[in-house]
Design an enzyme around this catalytic site. Structure first.
Site, PDB file in Angstrom:
ATOM      1  N   LYS A 172     117.777  57.394  84.888  1.00 10.38           N
ATOM      2  CA  LYS A 172     118.950  56.508  84.747  1.00 10.38           C
ATOM      3  C   LYS A 172     119.113  55.941  83.339  1.00 10.38           C
ATOM      4  O   LYS A 172     119.344  54.751  83.161  1.00 10.38           O
ATOM      5  CB  LYS A 172     118.872  55.359  85.762  1.00 10.38           C
ATOM      6  CG  LYS A 172     118.975  55.845  87.195  1.00 10.38           C
ATOM      7  CD  LYS A 172     119.241  54.693  88.163  1.00 10.38           C
ATOM      8  CE  LYS A 172     119.302  55.173  89.584  1.00 10.38           C
ATOM      9  NZ  LYS A 172     118.001  55.603  90.130  1.00 10.38           N
TER      10      LYS A 172
HETATM   11  O1  LIG Z   1     119.812  57.833  91.024  1.00 12.49           O
HETATM   12  C1  LIG Z   1     119.259  57.791  92.157  1.00 12.49           C
HETATM   13  O2  LIG Z   1     118.563  58.709  92.615  1.00 12.49           O
HETATM   14  C2  LIG Z   1     119.618  56.645  93.040  1.00 12.49           C
HETATM   15  C3  LIG Z   1     120.926  56.166  93.005  1.00 12.49           C
HETATM   16  C4  LIG Z   1     121.356  55.278  94.012  1.00 12.49           C
HETATM   17  O3  LIG Z   1     122.519  54.893  94.091  1.00 12.49           O
HETATM   18  N1  LIG Z   1     120.470  54.883  94.962  1.00 12.49           N
HETATM   19  C5  LIG Z   1     119.170  55.281  94.978  1.00 12.49           C
HETATM   20  O4  LIG Z   1     118.431  54.915  95.890  1.00 12.49           O
HETATM   21  N2  LIG Z   1     118.732  56.136  93.979  1.00 12.49           N
HETATM   22  C6  LIG Z   1     117.296  56.516  93.937  1.00 12.49           C
HETATM   23  O5  LIG Z   1     116.994  57.322  95.069  1.00 12.49           O
HETATM   24  C7  LIG Z   1     115.692  57.008  95.574  1.00 12.49           C
HETATM   25  C8  LIG Z   1     115.835  56.449  96.987  1.00 12.49           C
HETATM   26  O6  LIG Z   1     114.573  56.296  97.554  1.00 12.49           O
HETATM   27  P1  LIG Z   1     114.422  56.076  99.152  1.00 12.49           P
HETATM   28  O7  LIG Z   1     115.293  54.916  99.519  1.00 12.49           O
HETATM   29  O8  LIG Z   1     112.958  55.800  99.312  1.00 12.49           O
HETATM   30  O9  LIG Z   1     114.842  57.372  99.826  1.00 12.49           O
HETATM   31  C9  LIG Z   1     115.076  56.017  94.571  1.00 12.49           C
HETATM   32  O10 LIG Z   1     114.352  56.737  93.595  1.00 12.49           O
HETATM   33  C10 LIG Z   1     116.309  55.366  93.933  1.00 12.49           C
HETATM   34  O11 LIG Z   1     116.058  54.933  92.603  1.00 12.49           O
END
Ligand SMILES: O=C(O)c1cc(=O)[nH]c(=O)n1[C@@H]1O[C@H](COP(=O)(O)O)[C@@H](O)[C@H]1O
Length: 307
Positions: A105
């Protein structure tokens, strides 16, 4: 890069990316004890434990999924050893044929963004020597600063077959405070979606999708469907499934009529599956990687119901 990802999705019949977001609380005791033996209770021990944890999960799922998405924050917090574990994880995943989306990011002015671009998806020069440092296939970016903060990455996408996933509608609870603001006749997330779609026209893959993708949270179904219409040539990285409560139904609108156009992330729901109600009686902590494999198989079945 986007053609390679699409090919892997078609081969595995599985639009899933496993988020490698390790936390010490997820790593089974036997891996941590070994690391503490070797390095003491130090950031290095945590970092090496993360690598062993990731490696076992990659070995257990590499034949089932097209990609993994290491979240750099989990590694960066442990300093240089953490970053080494991040890079070692990327290299191992690529050795196993996986596409790697580095969730970093990044966001800064062009002169600074050049350094991020060179290090993550380009090359760094040391005098006359050229080196690849982080080895990601694609990285996530924050577009808050506008196009000149994105432009430095574009050449690397062409030159090194790399990709980007740019934040458009994020999965978090307060994303609407900014992303749903009215901008003329539309919402800000729609305006950003149009921009990302336009930027992507300069680096199209062969399958009708651009190397420049968008991040669209599964937790906002209407926005996902709206963006799918607004951005026909943009592949979506879709986080929010599992731990954040989004279901397969919520994210169905992110896919195109051929069942492509999106790849769904699950991090905690997969890597910590052995601790979840659903799996904890079936798998011991030593079987954490098998539990992750089972969670991937269950997630694919869940997605198939809406594709
Ligand atoms: O850029 C991302 O991957 C991201 C964007 C977003 O809007 N929401 C989001 O959860 N993420 C990322 O996606 C992953 C979600 O993780 P879990 O919630 O454990 O599945 C994390 O690494 C967050 O940083």
């Amino acid at each position: 890069m986007i053609d390679r990802l699409i090919e892997k999705i078609e081969k595995t019949k599985n639009p899933t990316v496993v988020g490698l977001d390790p936390r010490l609380g997820f790593v089974p005791g036997f891996i941590k004890e070994e690391a503490y033996e070797l390095y003491g209770k130090t950031p290095k021990a945590a970092a090496r434990a993360f690598y062993e944890f990731n490696k076992a999960i990659i070995d257990a799922v590499y034949d089932l999924v097209p990609a993994v998405k290491p979240q750099v924050a989990m590694y960066e917090q442990y300093g240089p050893e953490g970053i080494k574990a991040y890079i070692d994880t990327i290299l191992y995943a690529k050795e196993k044929g996986l596409v790697v989306i580095g969730d970093v990011k990044r966001s800064d002015i062009a002169s600074t963004a050049e350094a991020y671009a060179d290090g993550h998806i380009g090359r760094v020069k040391v005098e006359d020597e050229v080196h690849e440092v982080y080895h990601e296939d694609s990285i996530t970016l924050n577009p808050y600063l506008g196009y000149d903060s994105i432009e430095p990455y574009m050449n690397h996408c062409k030159a090194y077959d790399k990709g980007l996933f740019i934040l458009v509608k994020t999965s978090n609870p307060n994303s609407g405070e900014i992303q749903d603001l009215d901008v003329g006749e539309e919402k800000l997330y729609e305006r950003v979606g149009r921009l990302v779609s336009k930027w992507g026209e300069a680096v199209m893959g062969k399958r009708g999708y651009s190397h420049i993708g968008a991040v669209v949270g599964a937790t906002y179904p209407e926005q996902g469907t709206r963006l799918r219409q607004l951005m026909p040539h943009t592949f979506f990285l879709v986080p929010g499934y599992g731990a954040q409560g989004a279901t397969a139904k919520d994210l169905a609108g992110c896919f195109d009529q051929n069942g492509l156009g999106a790849i769904v992330n699950s991090s905690r729901g997969i890597i910590a599956a052995y601790q979840l109600e659903k799996y904890k009686n079936k798998f011991s902590d030593k079987e954490f990687a098998q539990a992750a494999r089972e969670a991937v198989i269950d997630m694919r079945k869940d997605l198939e119901r809406v594709l």
